[in-house]
Design a protein around this motif. Structure first.
Motif, short mmCIF file in Angstrom:
data_model
loop_
_atom_site.label_atom_id
_atom_site.label_comp_id
_atom_site.label_asym_id
_atom_site.label_seq_id
_atom_site.Cartn_x
_atom_site.Cartn_y
_atom_site.Cartn_z
N ALA A 1 -11.15 14.42 -12.76
CA ALA A 1 -11.47 15.83 -12.51
C ALA A 1 -10.53 16.48 -11.51
CB ALA A 1 -12.92 15.96 -12.04
N THR A 2 -10.02 15.71 -10.55
CA THR A 2 -9.12 16.27 -9.54
C THR A 2 -7.65 16.10 -9.90
OG1 THR A 2 -9.16 14.21 -8.27
CG2 THR A 2 -10.79 15.91 -7.69
N GLY A 3 -7.36 15.61 -11.10
CA GLY A 3 -5.98 15.45 -11.51
C GLY A 3 -5.57 14.01 -11.72
N ARG A 4 -4.25 13.77 -11.78
CA ARG A 4 -3.71 12.45 -12.04
C ARG A 4 -4.03 11.51 -10.88
NH1 ARG A 4 2.65 11.11 -13.55
NH2 ARG A 4 2.44 8.82 -13.59
N GLN A 5 -4.48 10.29 -11.23
CA GLN A 5 -4.89 9.33 -10.21
C GLN A 5 -3.88 8.19 -10.10
OE1 GLN A 5 -7.75 9.98 -8.36
NE2 GLN A 5 -7.63 11.90 -9.54
N ARG A 6 -3.92 7.52 -8.97
CA ARG A 6 -3.18 6.29 -8.78
C ARG A 6 -4.12 5.25 -8.19
NH1 ARG A 6 0.79 7.63 -3.59
NH2 ARG A 6 -0.84 8.50 -2.23
N VAL A 7 -3.81 4.00 -8.45
CA VAL A 7 -4.57 2.90 -7.88
C VAL A 7 -3.62 2.08 -7.02
CG1 VAL A 7 -6.26 2.81 -9.74
CG2 VAL A 7 -4.16 1.44 -9.91
N THR A 8 -4.14 1.03 -6.40
CA THR A 8 -3.30 0.16 -5.59
C THR A 8 -3.54 -1.29 -5.96
OG1 THR A 8 -4.94 0.11 -3.80
CG2 THR A 8 -3.17 1.74 -3.63
N VAL A 9 -2.54 -2.12 -5.67
CA VAL A 9 -2.62 -3.56 -5.93
C VAL A 9 -1.99 -4.29 -4.75
CG1 VAL A 9 -2.58 -3.32 -8.44
CG2 VAL A 9 -0.43 -3.53 -7.19
N GLU A 10 -2.29 -5.59 -4.65
CA GLU A 10 -1.73 -6.46 -3.61
C GLU A 10 -1.03 -7.63 -4.28
OE1 GLU A 10 -3.29 -9.48 -0.07
OE2 GLU A 10 -4.65 -7.96 -0.85
N ASP A 11 0.21 -7.90 -3.88
CA ASP A 11 0.96 -8.97 -4.52
C ASP A 11 0.78 -10.30 -3.80
OD1 ASP A 11 2.80 -9.07 -2.33
OD2 ASP A 11 4.06 -7.53 -3.25
N SER A 12 1.54 -11.30 -4.21
CA SER A 12 1.41 -12.65 -3.64
C SER A 12 1.77 -12.72 -2.17
CB SER A 12 2.33 -13.63 -4.40
OG SER A 12 1.68 -14.13 -5.54
N MET A 13 2.48 -11.71 -1.66
CA MET A 13 2.92 -11.74 -0.27
C MET A 13 2.24 -10.67 0.57
SD MET A 13 6.92 -12.69 -0.87
CE MET A 13 7.36 -14.08 -1.91
N SER A 14 1.05 -10.25 0.13
CA SER A 14 0.17 -9.35 0.88
C SER A 14 0.72 -7.94 1.02
CB SER A 14 -0.13 -9.93 2.28
OG SER A 14 -0.73 -11.20 2.18
N MET A 15 1.65 -7.56 0.14
CA MET A 15 2.12 -6.18 0.11
C MET A 15 1.19 -5.36 -0.77
SD MET A 15 4.79 -5.75 2.04
CE MET A 15 5.30 -4.14 1.44
N VAL A 16 0.75 -4.20 -0.23
CA VAL A 16 -0.13 -3.29 -0.96
C VAL A 16 0.67 -2.06 -1.33
CG1 VAL A 16 -2.23 -1.89 -0.83
CG2 VAL A 16 -2.15 -4.13 0.29
N HIS A 17 0.66 -1.70 -2.61
CA HIS A 17 1.42 -0.53 -3.02
C HIS A 17 0.70 0.17 -4.17
CE1 HIS A 17 2.92 -3.91 -5.47
NE2 HIS A 17 3.03 -3.02 -6.44
N ALA A 18 1.13 1.41 -4.43
CA ALA A 18 0.48 2.25 -5.43
C ALA A 18 0.98 1.93 -6.82
CB ALA A 18 0.72 3.72 -5.11
#
Length: 779
Positions: A532-549
């Motif tokens: 409803a508020t527009g395009r969304q993004r989610v986040t993930v965490e990789d094997s080295m604890s980096m969190v990104h969109a």
């Protein structure tokens, strides 16, 4: 019960050739393009691959290897198997309701995994009523009402179990565990229970955190890298680029594995001239062809070598002695007891456990002395044995001896298999989250989360089998084909009053339904997600604890397809709200509609509950995202009872096999990712046109009176006396460790006993299955 599905890939088309000695290169590019162009077409291929693993784009839906920083990130930051994963998920093919009308559930069940995956993306919510032979469409709201009514009708919330696949985003996982705990249970089994649970148990007990310690820069600047029980060429292909960079800076690499793998032999980087027209980069300098289950002996042998070198007055590069005494005195406990154990372990036992000569282990020990920056990486080749936790604790012991923790270019690297399996655990997908997490969760949402530990994957199957769990919901994945003891797991699922699968593609878990079963189709990682508020993004965490969109950009397969976040929010409203739309007393006080409309709302809640997510929204806008805190790496600080890292003394143990039997490991082909089968080939191992093959050492074949090309049944043997049989496997003489064999999963998961699990972690022992070969048709 429907018959076991045949493997349609395996008949006269099966060909066996010479294994490859190089990986990637032009053949990898050609394979990637063949898959994507066939499934996506030219325009969609370009749109997808151009945004995969790029800033502002979407994270690859397959492995969890981290993305390099902006200066090192390629415009084509994907691998062959990442391209196959995109082709599979973003295919133009569609599964319409007509497929379910034309075919009974049993007819579809009789198809193999590859055929089911080729049908395309699911588009419509479906329901199978009790006694029906077919699925039929159901409206979204009706589906949520039926599920909520089933859950509210349970005698206890603990009669429900909620599985999670590692692909689920942080936002969806956080809301999912909140909904489950709002219902009143901690029954949150997940795919990590079947892969790296042993790593988490070992690391928490020794360094106080269940995650690896290294960064991508550490790997690429290490002087020595040990890669144990891992095949990066197939399972984490982009890791090869990091290993190549380390080699270019002078690193030595040791492969510790029962099988020689092309990815650890030579890597032909298709983005370099040397990789295209030359032979590429030699990756492993040494290959220790260890027996299955012998890795504990390898790492005890290496520790024993270092102790003997210390006693002889030798030194590690850049140090005054072999052992880092300043680090050991200040930051560890249990050293003396551990060293006593090494002294008491004879080299003859190390040789018996590993199948290696003492001299081979000493050769690697010399490399340890020549390195002041050592990384040890491992994957499921180490985590799926009875003694897996002890083996990984032994890795920690070795790393601690030379102070290779909290030092640049050094540390511990459990390489996770699925793209957000580590993030899901961070978000609370775990049957026994710590009290600090549950307390903050309760404070944030004004309810009392349950405290009693829930079921992991193995206990969930047992509870369904025994009638103690009557409801099963799978958030992604293919539970039936991922779990051990396929026949037991199937019967357990079918015994449930209701099963619900949230999925992008058709798989066998949909076709082993409970009495009532629902399929809820969902958006994939590459799909554009507009709320409803527009395009969304989610986040993930990789094997080295980096969190990104991660933000998909491809048109979804259906206009009314719901995201995982939307599915959780709508189910939670149906479950927790009364007829007037008001929250029921005692349930989490959440504006579920606001969370569905704007994922920033979810991230604000995560920031309030989960440590390390301060200023969450702004930090995912930073190039590459942000790294979660890792005190052992950053400060040499350990969240253990002693506030120090712990050495562990473990008696040397290894699996023994009766005469005439082999120890089998299940593994992936190069044409699959986890349970998703992309095709019938395993290019690196020389297998084409079929999957029902068993790789056996030629000397073992001679002793067993079996020849290359024979067709055999694989029969596993376990203490329960139950016969578990996988019929019709073509024998392939192969360079595997003596006494060991290998075959692909999920076809061989039927051989893995439900009760054969790793001590402490309860991970299925899929790399330690005792089998006999019976010639097809033998009585």
């Amino acid at each position: 019960m429907a018959p076991t599905p045949p493997d349609d890939l395996d008949h006269a088309d099966l060909e066996v050739g010479r294994p490859k000695r190089t990986s990637a290169g032009i053949p990898g590019v050609a394979s990637a393009m063949r898959h994507t162009l066939r499934e996506l077409g030219p325009l969609r291929t370009v749109q997808g691959l151009a945004r995969m693993n790029q800033a502002g784009g979407f994270d690859c839906m397959s492995c969890a290897w981290p993305d390099p920083g902006a200066p090192d990130r390629s415009h084509a930051e994907f691998c062959e198997n990442g391209a196959k994963a995109l082709a599979s998920e973003a295919t133009r093919k569609r599964v319409r309701p007509e497929l379910f009308a034309e075919h009974t559930i049993d007819e579809l069940y009789a198809r193999d995994d590859h055929w089911l995956n080729r049908q395309g993306r699911l588009t419509t919510p479906m329901i199978r009523e009790d006694g029906d032979a077919h699925y039929r469409p159901i409206a979204w709201d009706d589906a949520f009402a039926r599920i909520a009514a089933e859950l509210r009708g349970l005698d206890s919330p603990d009669e429900a179990a909620f599985y999670t696949s590692g692909r689920t985003s942080n936002e969806a996982a956080f809301l999912y565990q909140l909904m489950v705990r709002g219902l009143g249970t901690n029954n949150l089994p997940d795919c990590s229970n079947m892969c790296h649970e042993s790593s988490g148990e070992a690391l928490v007990s020794t360094i106080g955190i269940g995650k690896g310690s290294v960064t991508l820069h550490d790997v690429e600047t290490a002087k020595l890298i040990l890669v144990a029980g891992q095949n990066p060429g197939t399972n984490h292909p982009r890791m090869l680029t990091s290993l190549e960079r380390a080699k270019q800076q002078g690193a030595k690499i040791v492969a510790i594995n029962p099988l020689p793998e092309a990815g650890l032999t030579h890597y032909r980087n298709p983005q370099t001239v040397h990789g295209v027209v030359g032979r590429g980069t030699r990756i492993a300098d040494v290959h220790l062809q260890v027996r299955l289950g012998g890795d504990l002996g390898v790492f005890q042998g290496l520790g024993k070598f270092l102790l003997e070198a210390e006693d002889a007055g030798r030194r590690t590069l850049g140090m005054a002695s072999v052992l880092d005494h300043a680090f050991l005195d200040r930051h560890t406990v249990g050293l003396d007891e551990y060293l006593d154990g090494l002294r008491a372990t004879p080299w003859t036992d190390v040789e018996a456990a590993t199948g290696l000569a003492e001299s081979a282990i000493r050769e690697v020990g010399e490399l340890l002395l020549a390195s002041d920056r050592t990384v040890v990486a491992w994957a499921m080749g180490l985590t799926q044995h009875k003694h897996s936790v002890a083996t990984i604790q032994e890795i920690v012991n070795l790393v601690l001896l030379q102070g290779n923790l909290g030092r640049p270019g050094a540390g511990l690297l459990p390489v996770r298999g699925h793209s957000n399996v580590q993030g899901d655990r961070t978000m609370g997908i775990y049957e026994k989250m710590p009290e600090t997490f549950l307390h903050r969760l309760g404070q944030e949402f004004a309810f009392t989360p349950p405290r009693a530990p829930g079921h992991d994957t193995v206990d969930t199957i047992r509870a369904m089998r025994d009638g103690r769990v009557r409801f099963f919901l799978g958030m992604g994945g293919n539970f039936l084909k991922a779990a051990p003891d396929t026949a037991v797991t199937e019967a357990a699922l079918r015994s449930c009053a209701m099963t619900v699968q949230v999925s992008t593609k058709l798989n066998h878990s949909h076709l082993a339904p409970g009495r009532t079963a629902l399929i809820l189709p969902t958006l994939g990682r590459a799909d554009l997600d507009v709320q409803a508020t527009g395009r969304q993004r989610v986040t993930v965490e990789d094997s080295m604890s980096m969190v990104h969109a991660s933000s998909g950009n491809l048109r979804p397969p259906a206009d009314d397809l719901l995201s995982e976040v939307a599915i959780v929010c709508r189910l939670a409203r149906a479950l927790f709200h009364d007829e007037q739309g008001r929250p029921r007393p005692g349930t989490p006080q959440v504006d579920w509609q606001a969370a569905e409309d704007d994922y920033r709302v979810i991230r604000r809640h995560i920031e309030a509950v989960v440590p390390g997510f301060v200023d969450y929204e702004r930090r995912i806008d930073e190039p590459g995202g942000f790294r979660l805190p890792h005190a052992p790496h950053e400060e040499r600080r350990f969240a253990t009872a002693s506030e120090r890292a712990h050495f562990t003394r473990t008696p040397l143990w290894w699996p023994t096999v009766p005469p005439g039997r082999l120890l089998l490991q299940t593994l992936r082909s190069h044409d699959q990712y986890n349970t998703t089968v992309y095709g019938p080939d395993d290019r690196y191992r020389g297998i084409r046109g079929g999957r029902r093959v068993v790789l056996v050492n030629p000397n073992d074949l001679a002793e067993l009176g079996t020849a290359d090309g024979d067709v055999v049944d694989l029969v596993s043997e376990f203490t329960d006396g139950v016969e578990r049989r996988a019929p019709g496997f073509r024998v392939v003489a192969y360079d595997t460790a003596k006494g060991c064999a290998a075959a692909y999963f999920p076809e061989t998961n039927v051989l893995v006993p439900l009760d054969s699990t790793a001590d402490r972690s309860q991970t299925p022992t899929s790399k330690s299955v005792v089998v006999r070969l019976e010639h097809a048709g033998a009585v």
